[in-house]
Design a protein around this motif. Structure first.
Motif, mmCIF file in Angstrom:
data_model
loop_
_atom_site.group_PDB
_atom_site.id
_atom_site.type_symbol
_atom_site.label_atom_id
_atom_site.label_comp_id
_atom_site.label_asym_id
_atom_site.label_seq_id
_atom_site.Cartn_x
_atom_site.Cartn_y
_atom_site.Cartn_z
ATOM 1 N N SER A 104 0.841 -1.190 0.000
ATOM 2 C CA SER A 104 0.000 0.000 0.000
ATOM 3 C C SER A 104 0.876 1.240 0.000
ATOM 4 O O SER A 104 1.916 1.288 0.652
ATOM 5 N N SER A 106 0.510 5.651 -0.017
ATOM 6 C CA SER A 106 -0.369 6.814 0.122
ATOM 7 C C SER A 106 0.314 8.037 -0.462
ATOM 8 O O SER A 106 1.495 8.269 -0.201
ATOM 9 N N VAL A 108 0.513 11.865 -0.121
ATOM 10 C CA VAL A 108 0.166 12.794 0.937
ATOM 11 C C VAL A 108 0.718 14.168 0.584
ATOM 12 O O VAL A 108 1.891 14.312 0.261
#
Length: 158
Positions: A104, A106, A108
């Motif tokens: 995973s 992300s 940001v």
């Protein structure tokens, strides 16, 4: 030596070698990440490799795939690089590991959950841009990202 033992054991598995009999680093690393049964069995059957890459938790053996892939990716195991660093281009996390190896990721940045509305036509060019700072629910995000139907579209041909 551990690396020689590992090299010999992995060379016995056909899909980890090329036509010339050389080990394919990516095939071995991918097999480790997917917990391939043939790879795990080959490592488990060799006492030296078993002690290095498996940990006994109660009655269960647990494979340390991050330690194994670190060894497989090292220059000492398969010296196919001019430097001690990986021949990979990409983003890394704070520990220097490629994010392509993560399950995973992300993205940001500040105000990523905000909406900036502005005009797209000459008439709207003089209007102020509106910046909404609100938290969007997943359904709102899906609606924003879903394909749109264009209304009043005109096609010009030369």
């Amino acid at each position: 030596m551990l690396l020689d033992t590992l090299h010999k054991k992995l060379s016995l598995i056909d899909r980890f070698t090329d036509e010339a009999g050389r080990l394919l680093r990516t095939a071995v690393a991918d097999a480790a990440m997917s917990m391939d049964p043939d790879l795990l069995q080959a490592i488990k059957d060799e006492p030296e490799l078993n002690a290095q890459f498996f940990t006994k938790v109660g009655e269960t053996l647990v494979f340390d795939k991050s330690k194994f892939t670190w060894v497989v990716d090292s220059k000492a195991f398969l010296p196919d690089s001019y430097t001690a660093y990986k021949n990979k281009i990409g983003l890394v996390d704070g520990r220097g590991e490629q994010i392509s190896h993560k399950s995973s990721v992300s993205l940001v940045w500040p105000f990523k959950d905000c909406i900036l509305e502005g005009g797209q036509s000459k008439e709207e060019a003089r209007h102020d841009e509106v910046f909404y700072n609100e938290v969007l629910s997943p359904t709102q995000v899906n609606k924003l990202l879903s394909p749109k139907v264009l209304a009043n579209a005109v096609r010009y041909q030369a």
